[in-house]
Scaffold this motif. Structure first.
Motif, PDB file in Angstrom:
ATOM      1  N   UNK A   1      40.342  51.000  48.154  1.00 48.99           N
ATOM      2  CA  UNK A   1      40.444  49.869  47.534  1.00 48.99           C
ATOM      3  C   UNK A   1      40.564  49.872  46.356  1.00 48.99           C
TER       4      UNK A   1
ATOM      5  N   UNK B   1      38.999  46.319  38.137  1.00 53.84           N
ATOM      6  CA  UNK B   1      37.305  47.035  38.682  1.00 53.84           C
ATOM      7  C   UNK B   1      36.698  47.585  37.557  1.00 53.84           C
TER       8      UNK B   1
ATOM      9  N   UNK C   1      39.056  35.718  48.736  1.00 51.46           N
ATOM     10  CA  UNK C   1      38.305  37.208  49.291  1.00 51.46           C
ATOM     11  C   UNK C   1      38.547  38.426  48.104  1.00 51.46           C
ATOM     12  N   UNK C   2      39.877  38.186  47.685  1.00 54.74           N
ATOM     13  CA  UNK C   2      40.646  39.144  46.938  1.00 54.74           C
ATOM     14  C   UNK C   2      38.858  39.398  45.300  1.00 54.74           C
TER      15      UNK C   2
ATOM     16  N   UNK D   1      36.236  37.435  45.741  1.00 56.77           N
ATOM     17  CA  UNK D   1      34.933  38.126  45.967  1.00 56.77           C
ATOM     18  C   UNK D   1      34.912  40.088  45.795  1.00 56.77           C
ATOM     19  N   UNK D   2      35.982  40.858  46.352  1.00 52.19           N
ATOM     20  CA  UNK D   2      36.146  41.653  45.696  1.00 52.19           C
ATOM     21  C   UNK D   2      36.180  42.145  44.324  1.00 52.19           C
ATOM     22  N   UNK D   3      36.376  41.375  43.558  1.00 56.17           N
ATOM     23  CA  UNK D   3      36.495  41.509  42.378  1.00 56.17           C
ATOM     24  C   UNK D   3      35.240  41.335  41.037  1.00 56.17           C
ATOM     25  N   UNK D   4      34.332  40.123  42.098  1.00 59.68           N
ATOM     26  CA  UNK D   4      33.168  39.890  41.206  1.00 59.68           C
ATOM     27  C   UNK D   4      31.984  41.362  41.584  1.00 59.68           C
ATOM     28  N   UNK D   5      32.365  41.498  43.033  1.00 67.43           N
ATOM     29  CA  UNK D   5      31.532  42.775  43.060  1.00 67.43           C
ATOM     30  C   UNK D   5      31.636  43.974  42.327  1.00 67.43           C
ATOM     31  N   UNK D   6      32.444  44.301  41.333  1.00 76.20           N
ATOM     32  CA  UNK D   6      32.687  44.885  40.931  1.00 76.20           C
ATOM     33  C   UNK D   6      32.458  44.728  39.730  1.00 76.20           C
TER      34      UNK D   6
END
Lengths: 364, 498
Positions: free
Chosen positions: B208, B216, B451-452, B454-459
């Motif tokens: 990912x 990220x 959703x993209x 969301x991935x961004x925020x997680x990192x």
């Protein structure tokens, strides 16, 4: 929206409303893998097996798209009819195996050492999110860098971010020719030989080293795949005794499907190591992938085994835990900063933790 | 996840750069910091000069500890940060942020370890792609992905963009050839994604991360897989009376179970553009030229070439030539690899597009692009990674003529939207960057873009890493007037699919 999909969405909405989590299942053949399931009365199943069917198969573009509940056998039969295959050679655990279960668990078989892992072949997917919506990532083309690669993130995710509904996968032509050679070698010599072939253009597609039942040092089986001349050249470089074709087929199928005697041990550990790692000298039953995958018997002192494997740069998964208490984690613990990213991803995708809670790590 | 705002817009006004600099200077020496416009000008754009922004600051850290220090300071003072490799990217992914800093990883350019027995190399992100293969050559090994810019582009940039090349069909892209990346997060934490051992536990964050366009984290070490160099390689060069027939030849080759090492198609315009530049003896009368490379043992190559030639002849190839020497093989490839410089010779400016389409639609797509040439009043030549459907139309224009830049951009956007309609994607290997951000609104639904995010925020919870790239905001999609169009039904439902 398709009626089956509407049902899934309703189930998701209900789970969020009631706080009663869901465990995703296809054929139920891979439920043994991952952290132990929660008590039976504490969750509901989200059963994908009815959501079945190959959506699209384009042999000349090397791509197949199928719904998660499609039987794995149906897909492999269809591919075989056009001389193609799933290159990562996934295990088959029974006729109920589904494509979705195969991708969600991410397990690859003997050919992985040559082909790469299952996730390398995932091109796109549809995901049911926590709002009951269908999201589409990637697609059916080989090269696609629009947005993050969520499809590959979901491969092997054990449903932690939500259920896969549909997957597009890259398929490969079957090799024109295959042959298996057997060499009598102890483990150390077998590992050294595998490492030596790795740096040479020899088309090794699978290896298996096992102790010899007759008590001798052990036996290394090597499968070569490619066109006729490449396999012939490879055989003369490797040497050893050639196994008859029918026996070779049965042998690699038993390893792929984990029906070989070596897989009967309980508990069964699945250890992965960097290339060139020395013998573990500790209940090794079977070495695959040139020595990067080792199946171990009996070790009940999980912490000691894990510490040892970690020092060698590898990972120890408690693959079949029968007899080992639930407190012993299935997978190696994640470093704190890495665990935090996992937890944030889980919260973002599944804020109420309704999907496969604790199936990978207890923390999410 | 849709209840939260998109993080991709940096919020919070102008950062306090004085306090920020005080913190950074504690750990980063002065010679690694560029401030004045005369020094930072060179960083205002990457390989897509259509998009420029002068950065406030440029950092050139010399080690991982300095990368950590810079990112922690950026996090503490909410300074947006744009990572940069060699600056050869083609989608404006390294375009600076007006209020922020650029972090160039060019100085982390050491090959840290090359292990010829295990067939791996551990390299700094600033190591050039080709330098890895050069270092591995002594052991008969090489690093397979070979983007055309490989003499200049860095492995860190390749990881950020998931770079490909002309050998992807058989050997994969960056994502298939990287085993491990060591990443510094915006919080200054170091995380290891992937591993030299197979099947690292946890989610597949490595794959990912690859292709995440510097949004990220920053890679400080990359472990790549090296593979044995095939003993022999030869190329068949074939002329076809139409692009459709050349496409049909590709279909037949793959249906026959052959995965060529390289499979490249050039249309007539591209061939006529490059021939005067490279003198590769291309057939100037062909409507399409197909290059098909076989590699392996000499015998294996000879067998495959015979089969490929027979299949091409069956389909209607008008001229067939097989490279007789390594020198000739490289000559055949020279035209394809030099398509971009050749475009620069015949046209003051050119704009390279990067869509991917299912190959069966190639004829239809090139037909529509020809119609667009008339519509936009500009020429376009096409090179095509035929094996994997990745199309690179080169739009030729002159930036000095009023309106041509805008027209070229509109032409490019129309091509990308055509790729989406055909069931393809807006980018195969160059990335979205800032260039294709509007087309993201057409390819994805709001929920998918969320959703993209969301991935961004997680990192990157504060949205500081390469902000404003890749993920368009709701407002941007509304302004651009794009609604997601193709979802729910297959495009061209009347086309046979099996």
């Amino acid at each position: 929206m398709d009626a089956t999909l509407s049902n899934f969405s309703e189930q998701v909405a209900r789970a969020r409303a009631t706080g009663r989590p869901l465990v995703v299942r296809g054929g139920g053949t891979r439920l043994f893998y991952g952290s132990p399931l929660p008590p039976e009365d504490s969750f509901d199943w989200l059963d994908m097996s009815g959501y079945s069917g190959v959506v699209h198969y384009e042999p000349t573009e090397l791509v197949l798209t199928a719904r998660a509940g499609t039987p794995l056998a149906e897909i492999e039969t269809l591919l075989a009819s056009r001389g193609q295959m799933l290159a990562f050679e996934p295990p088959r655990f029974g006729p109920a195996d589904t494509f979705g279960g195969c991708v969600a668990t991410g397990l690859s078989g003997p050919r992985r050492m040559a082909s790469g892992p299952l996730s390398d072949f995932v091109l796109g997917c549809r995901l049911l999110n926590a709002d009951g919506k269908v999201l589409h990532f990637g697609g059916e083309v080989m090269k696609n860098v629009a947005g993050y690669d969520v499809s590959r993130l979901l491969a092997g995710s054990l449903g932690a971010l939500g259920p896969l509904l549909e997957i597009s996968i890259k398929v490969a032509p079957r090799p024109r020719c295959e042959a298996t050679c057997m060499l009598d070698l102890d483990e150390q010599s077998a590992l050294a030989a595998c490492l030596d072939w790795r740096a040479k253009p020899i088309p090794v597609s699978a290896t298996a080293w096992m102790t010899d039942p007759n008590g001798a040092g052990g036996r290394l089986s090597v499968r070569l795949s490619g066109n006729e001349s490449a396999v012939r050249d490879g055989m003369s470089a490797i040497g050893g005794e050639r196994l008859a074709e029918a026996d070779a087929g049965a042998f690699w199928r038993n390893l792929r499907d984990q029906t070989h005697d070596a897989f009967r041990a309980r508990p069964l550990w699945r250890v992965t190591l960097p290339a060139g790692a020395p013998p573990l000298a500790q209940g090794t039953l079977l070495d695959e992938w040139g020595g990067s995958l080792r199946w171990l018997d009996g070790a009940t002192d999980a912490a000691a085994l894990r510490a040892r494997v970690r020092a060698m740069g590898g990972f120890a998964c408690l693959y079949r835990r029968d007899g080992i208490p639930d407190e012993v984690p299935t997978f190696d613990p994640l470093a704190p900063a890495l665990l935090e990213i996992h937890q944030r991803l889980k919260r973002e995708f599944d804020p109420d933790a309704i999907f496969n809670r604790g199936r990978t790590y207890p923390e999410f | 996840m849709d209840a939260l705002p998109a993080v991709n817009e940096h919020r919070g006004g102008t950062p306090d750069l004085a306090a920020f600099m005080d913190q950074v200077r504690r750990d980063v020496p002065a010679h690694c910091i560029l401030t004045g416009a005369d020094q930072t000008r060179a960083y205002e754009c990457d390989g897509l000069p259509l998009y420029r922004e002068l950065p406030r600051l440029v950092f050139l850290p010399e080690n991982e500890a300095q990368v950590v220090a810079v990112l922690k300071a950026c996090r503490d003072h909410r300074v947006p940060v744009v990572p940069r490799g060699a600056g050869t990217g083609l989608s404006g992914g390294a375009m600076p942020h007006a209020e922020g800093a650029v972090v160039s990883l060019a100085k982390l350019n050491r090959i840290l370890r090359l292990d010829p027995r295990r067939c791996t190399a551990v390299v700094g992100p600033g190591v050039r792609n080709l330098a890895i293969s050069e270092a591995a050559a002594a052991y008969g090994l090489y690093y397979a992905p070979d983007p055309s810019s490989q003499i200049a582009c860095s492995i860190g940039g390749n990881v950020a963009e998931n770079a490909g090349g002309v050998h992807c069909l058989k050997y994969g892209q960056t994502v298939h050839n990287v085993l491990r990346v060591r990443v510094v997060t915006i919080d200054g934490e170091i995380v290891e994604l992937g591993s030299e051992a197979p099947d690292a536990p946890g989610l597949n964050l490595l794959q990912a991360f690859i292709g995440s366009e510097g949004m990220l984290g920053l890679a400080t070490e990359v472990t790549v897989r090296l593979i044995p160099r095939p003993r022999s390689a030869r190329v068949v060069m074939a002329s076809f009376p139409s692009v459709e027939l050349a496409g049909e030849a590709v279909t037949r080759i793959i249906a026959d179970g052959i995965i060529p090492a390289g499979l490249e198609l050039m249309d007539r315009r591209a061939v006529n553009m490059v021939e005067p530049f490279v003198h590769a003896d291309y057939d100037l009368d062909a409507e399409a030229i197909l290059l098909c490379e076989s590699d392996g043992t000499p015998e294996e190559v000879a067998e495959e070439i015979v089969r490929v030639e027979a299949l091409m002849r069956e389909v209607g190839a008008t001229r067939l030539q097989v490279s007789a020497s390594e020198e000739e093989r490289l000559k055949f490839w020279a035209g394809r690899k030099n398509a971009f410089p050749a475009a620069g010779r015949i046209s003051p400016d050119f704009y390279c597009m990067d869509g991917t389409i299912p190959r069966r639609h190639l004829g239809a797509v090139l037909g529509e692009i020809a119609d667009m040439e008339r519509q936009f009043g500009m020429r376009c030549s096409n090179v095509f990674h035929a094996g994997d459907g990745n199309l690179h139309p080169l739009i030729l224009y002159d930036a000095n003529r009023p309106g041509e830049v805008e027209r070229a951009e509109a032409f490019g956007a129309a091509i990308l939207e055509l790729c989406i309609r055909m069931g393809g994607t807006i980018t195969g290997e160059h990335g979205v960057g800032i260039e294709k951000i509007n087309q993201m609104c057409a390819q994805f639904t709001r929920e998918e873009l969320d959703a993209f995010s969301a991935v961004k925020r997680a990192f990157d919870p504060h949205g500081l890493l390469n902000p404003l790239k890749v993920i368009p905001t709701l407002a941007r999609c509304a302004e651009h007037g794009k609604m997601h169009v193709h979802r729910g039904e297959m495009p061209f439902p009347d086309l046979p699919r099996f």
